[in-house]
Motif scaffolding. Structure first.
Motif, PDB file in Angstrom:
ATOM      1  N   GLU A   1      66.044  25.497  58.001  1.00 47.15           N
ATOM      2  CA  GLU A   1      64.625  25.848  57.946  1.00 47.15           C
ATOM      3  C   GLU A   1      64.101  26.358  59.270  1.00 47.15           C
ATOM      4  O   GLU A   1      64.608  26.008  60.344  1.00 47.15           O
ATOM      5  CB  GLU A   1      63.765  24.685  57.425  1.00 47.15           C
TER       6      GLU A   1
ATOM      7  N   GLY B   1      55.579  12.442  57.134  1.00 53.23           N
ATOM      8  CA  GLY B   1      55.796  13.530  56.189  1.00 53.23           C
ATOM      9  C   GLY B   1      55.436  13.185  54.751  1.00 53.23           C
ATOM     10  O   GLY B   1      55.939  13.816  53.821  1.00 53.23           O
ATOM     11  N   LYS B   2      54.547  12.213  54.565  1.00 52.31           N
ATOM     12  CA  LYS B   2      54.165  11.795  53.210  1.00 52.31           C
ATOM     13  C   LYS B   2      53.513  12.920  52.420  1.00 52.31           C
ATOM     14  O   LYS B   2      53.901  13.212  51.293  1.00 52.31           O
ATOM     15  CB  LYS B   2      53.186  10.604  53.271  1.00 52.31           C
ATOM     16  N   SER B   3      52.492  13.537  53.041  1.00 55.50           N
ATOM     17  CA  SER B   3      51.786  14.606  52.327  1.00 55.50           C
ATOM     18  C   SER B   3      52.738  15.742  51.991  1.00 55.50           C
ATOM     19  O   SER B   3      52.662  16.331  50.907  1.00 55.50           O
ATOM     20  CB  SER B   3      50.653  15.168  53.181  1.00 55.50           C
ATOM     21  N   THR B   4      53.643  16.033  52.916  1.00 61.57           N
ATOM     22  CA  THR B   4      54.573  17.143  52.710  1.00 61.57           C
ATOM     23  C   THR B   4      55.546  16.847  51.568  1.00 61.57           C
ATOM     24  O   THR B   4      55.772  17.701  50.708  1.00 61.57           O
ATOM     25  CB  THR B   4      55.334  17.423  54.023  1.00 61.57           C
TER      26      THR B   4
ATOM     27  N   ARG C   1      50.479  14.135  65.082  1.00 58.44           N
ATOM     28  CA  ARG C   1      49.142  14.632  65.380  1.00 58.44           C
ATOM     29  C   ARG C   1      48.332  13.518  66.017  1.00 58.44           C
ATOM     30  O   ARG C   1      48.273  12.409  65.493  1.00 58.44           O
ATOM     31  CB  ARG C   1      48.488  15.133  64.091  1.00 58.44           C
TER      32      ARG C   1
ATOM     33  N   ASP D   1      52.355  10.300  60.188  1.00 60.77           N
ATOM     34  CA  ASP D   1      53.263  11.371  60.573  1.00 60.77           C
ATOM     35  C   ASP D   1      54.714  11.100  60.198  1.00 60.77           C
ATOM     36  O   ASP D   1      55.629  11.234  61.017  1.00 60.77           O
ATOM     37  CB  ASP D   1      53.164  11.642  62.085  1.00 60.77           C
TER      38      ASP D   1
ATOM     39  N   LYS E   1      50.953  24.031  60.775  1.00 61.30           N
ATOM     40  CA  LYS E   1      52.333  23.604  61.027  1.00 61.30           C
ATOM     41  C   LYS E   1      53.074  23.576  59.711  1.00 61.30           C
ATOM     42  O   LYS E   1      52.633  22.942  58.771  1.00 61.30           O
ATOM     43  CB  LYS E   1      52.331  22.202  61.650  1.00 61.30           C
TER      44      LYS E   1
HETATM   45  P1  ATP Z   1      49.530  11.146  57.784  1.00 60.44           P
HETATM   46  O1  ATP Z   1      49.827  10.290  58.929  1.00 60.44           O
HETATM   47  O2  ATP Z   1      48.298  11.949  57.997  1.00 60.44           O
HETATM   48  O3  ATP Z   1      49.520  10.448  56.486  1.00 60.44           O
HETATM   49  P2  ATP Z   1      51.935  12.433  56.800  1.00 60.44           P
HETATM   50  O4  ATP Z   1      52.905  11.330  56.901  1.00 60.44           O
HETATM   51  O5  ATP Z   1      51.379  12.719  55.455  1.00 60.44           O
HETATM   52  O6  ATP Z   1      50.738  12.237  57.797  1.00 60.44           O
HETATM   53  P3  ATP Z   1      52.475  15.232  56.904  1.00 60.44           P
HETATM   54  O7  ATP Z   1      51.025  15.590  56.794  1.00 60.44           O
HETATM   55  O8  ATP Z   1      53.313  15.461  55.722  1.00 60.44           O
HETATM   56  O9  ATP Z   1      52.608  13.734  57.407  1.00 60.44           O
HETATM   57  O10 ATP Z   1      53.146  16.011  58.124  1.00 60.44           O
HETATM   58  C1  ATP Z   1      52.547  16.086  59.404  1.00 60.44           C
HETATM   59  C2  ATP Z   1      52.514  17.522  59.890  1.00 60.44           C
HETATM   60  O11 ATP Z   1      53.833  18.001  60.066  1.00 60.44           O
HETATM   61  C3  ATP Z   1      51.835  18.474  58.925  1.00 60.44           C
HETATM   62  O12 ATP Z   1      51.065  19.390  59.661  1.00 60.44           O
HETATM   63  C4  ATP Z   1      52.991  19.173  58.233  1.00 60.44           C
HETATM   64  O13 ATP Z   1      52.647  20.460  57.785  1.00 60.44           O
HETATM   65  C5  ATP Z   1      54.018  19.214  59.345  1.00 60.44           C
HETATM   66  N1  ATP Z   1      55.406  19.237  58.848  1.00 60.44           N
HETATM   67  C6  ATP Z   1      55.949  18.410  57.928  1.00 60.44           C
HETATM   68  N2  ATP Z   1      57.246  18.694  57.726  1.00 60.44           N
HETATM   69  C7  ATP Z   1      57.541  19.749  58.535  1.00 60.44           C
HETATM   70  C8  ATP Z   1      58.714  20.517  58.791  1.00 60.44           C
HETATM   71  N3  ATP Z   1      59.871  20.254  58.186  1.00 60.44           N
HETATM   72  N4  ATP Z   1      58.626  21.515  59.698  1.00 60.44           N
HETATM   73  C9  ATP Z   1      57.470  21.787  60.325  1.00 60.44           C
HETATM   74  N5  ATP Z   1      56.342  21.109  60.138  1.00 60.44           N
HETATM   75  C10 ATP Z   1      56.358  20.096  59.251  1.00 60.44           C
END
Ligand code: ATP
Length: 429
Positions: free
Chosen positions: A19, A128-131, A293, A126, A59
């Protein structure tokens, strides 16, 4: 950059199962396009040959299963290629969920429509849950399912403005730029960006959302078979952990995906299986691409989400400024105040705050810059348990003339009479 600046275009060749991770620069958007091969962005396939434009600071990653060539035009904060990703394990989870959906669909009878997978994604901030949530939904939608996306993350939710929990059916793979379509989601307004402001209320709203979905599913075998994917908050300690268990229980989740934390995984495995041995608790690796973040970025993101609600992602919406008399606004706050007056309590007892108490709000300057929810309730006593139609933003409070100016997404009368106030504010920039 304009189409003429072809010299700025950078071409990247991606090997299979790798990726391209991108953080768009802080000032200008970035355009990318798929030149050859196939690639997807968080589960949604890239169209061939078409430029996609991503806003500053965005991102994301472009992943390819079989290899691809990508053009990039514009400034990035970072961009690099990674060939170590957890994508194979994620898509394996998808395959298992898909089989369960098929089984649910096949065994549907007139009397009882079987339940497809109810997946809940948990993990620290952070991870990656939402992703992952997004990928699972988009892969399912690509297969023709209409799974329900439930977002319990009041801080960094993807369906509507911050301070809410909400749900919406996903009928098409999620657009990599625009995100989840904002049409008609089912939204409950909590009014704060952290649950600790009113844990009881948070739980009540989770219950209301779950019950409403349950009612909708009972008349819709198709969405019941497609199931749901639930995104949660990154708060996993103490009360946060309790709230996770509460959500698993309330939504009757049958698959718990734990991202990136051994301790959380083993705790949940023990506690969840004690209550229901049929739940699958699965540990998954965090992607190295997930970007951390900081609180300032999160705050900024929340502000942008609110802005997007009123103005659209690309300023394509124009909110309407309305003026109302103080006497025409019925604003309520939930929780906070004491339950009973001092005089009504036994001697020596301290007044306890009732977390679900409804208190009318006096209009004054404190209302300035507050975001209010427009409740669907028709009587005040329904406010706590009602979902909301949308939001307004107070831009001016004129004490002398007793008038409030507010922004609303559309002109005319508000879709409800009662407004709900929390601690959610926004500074229009
Ligand atoms: P939160 O703490 O807010 O619940 P989260 O665990 O849901 O966060 P994500 O929102 O999924 O985390 O991911 C954090 C950031 O990293 C997002 O901006 C997402 O777009 C980015 N991100 C996730 N996976 C990748 C990847 N493989 N490559 C680049 N950026 C990524």
């Amino acid at each position: 950059a304009a189409a003429g600046s072809a010299s700025a275009i950078k071409q990247v060749k991606l090997e299979k199962e790798s990726e391209l991770r991108i953080e768009v620069g802080h000032e200008t958007p970035l355009r990318i396009r798929l030149v050859s091969g196939t690639a997807e962005i968080f589960g949604t396939e890239m169209p061939p040959e078409i430029w996609l434009s991503f806003p500053p600071r965005h991102k994301f990653a472009v992943f390819t299963w079989y290899g691809a060539t990508i053009d990039m035009d514009g400034d990035t904060e970072t961009d690099y290629t990674a060939d170590e990703t957890p994508m194979v394990s994620y898509v394996n989870v998808h395959a298992i969920l898909d089989a369960r959906r098929n089984r649910a669909k096949a065994s549907a009878s007139d009397s009882e429509s079987p339940q497809g997978p109810r997946v809940i994604v948990v993990g620290p901030t952070d991870s990656g849950k939402s992703t992952l949530t997004r990928m699972l939904l988009s892969w399912a939608a690509k297969q023709g399912w209409k799974p329900t996306f439930v977002d319990l993350d009041i801080g960094q939710g993807s369906i509507t403005i911050p301070g809410c929990i909400s749900a919406t059916p996903i009928e098409l793979p999620i657009d990599p730029v625009e995100g989840v379509p904002l049409e008609m989601p089912l939204v409950y307004f909590f009014g704060h960006v952290t649950p600790s402001n009113n844990v009881e209320l948070y739980k009540v709203l989770v219950k209301e959302l779950a019950h409403t979905l349950e009612r909708q599913f009972s008349g819709n075998a198709e969405s019941r078979a497609a199931g749901m994917v639930i995104n949660t908050m990154g708060w996993i300690e103490g009360v946060g952990y309790e709230l996770l268990q509460h959500a698993i229980d309330t939504f009757k989740a049958n698959v718990v995906l734990v991202l990136g934390q051994e301790k959380l995984f083993s705790m949940l495995k023990k506690d969840v299986l004690k209550i229901n041995p049929n739940v699958d608790v699965v540990k998954l690796q965090r992607s190295g691409g997930v970007v951390s973040r900081n609180p300032k970025f999160r705050q900024k993101f929340r502000s942008l989400r609110t802005r997007e609600y009123f103005y659209g992602l690309t300023n394509d919406l124009s909110p309407h400024a309305n003026i109302a008399n103080f006497s025409d606004l019925f604003i309520y706050r939930i929780g906070g105040g004491p339950q009973a007056p001092h005089s009504a309590l036994p001697i020596g007892a301290k007044p306890v705050a009732d977390p679900l108490r409804l208190a009318p709000v006096n209009i004054n300057r404190d209302l300035l810059h507050v975001v209010l929810a427009v409740s669907f309730a028709t009587e005040p006593d329904q406010i706590v348990s009602s979902n909301v139609a949308g939001f307004i933003y107070v831009t001016e409070v004129d004490i002398q003339r007793k008038k409030v100016t507010y922004l609303a997404p559309s002109p005319g009368e508000l879709p409800g009479k009662f407004l709900v106030m929390g601690t959610l504010t926004w500074l229009e920039t």
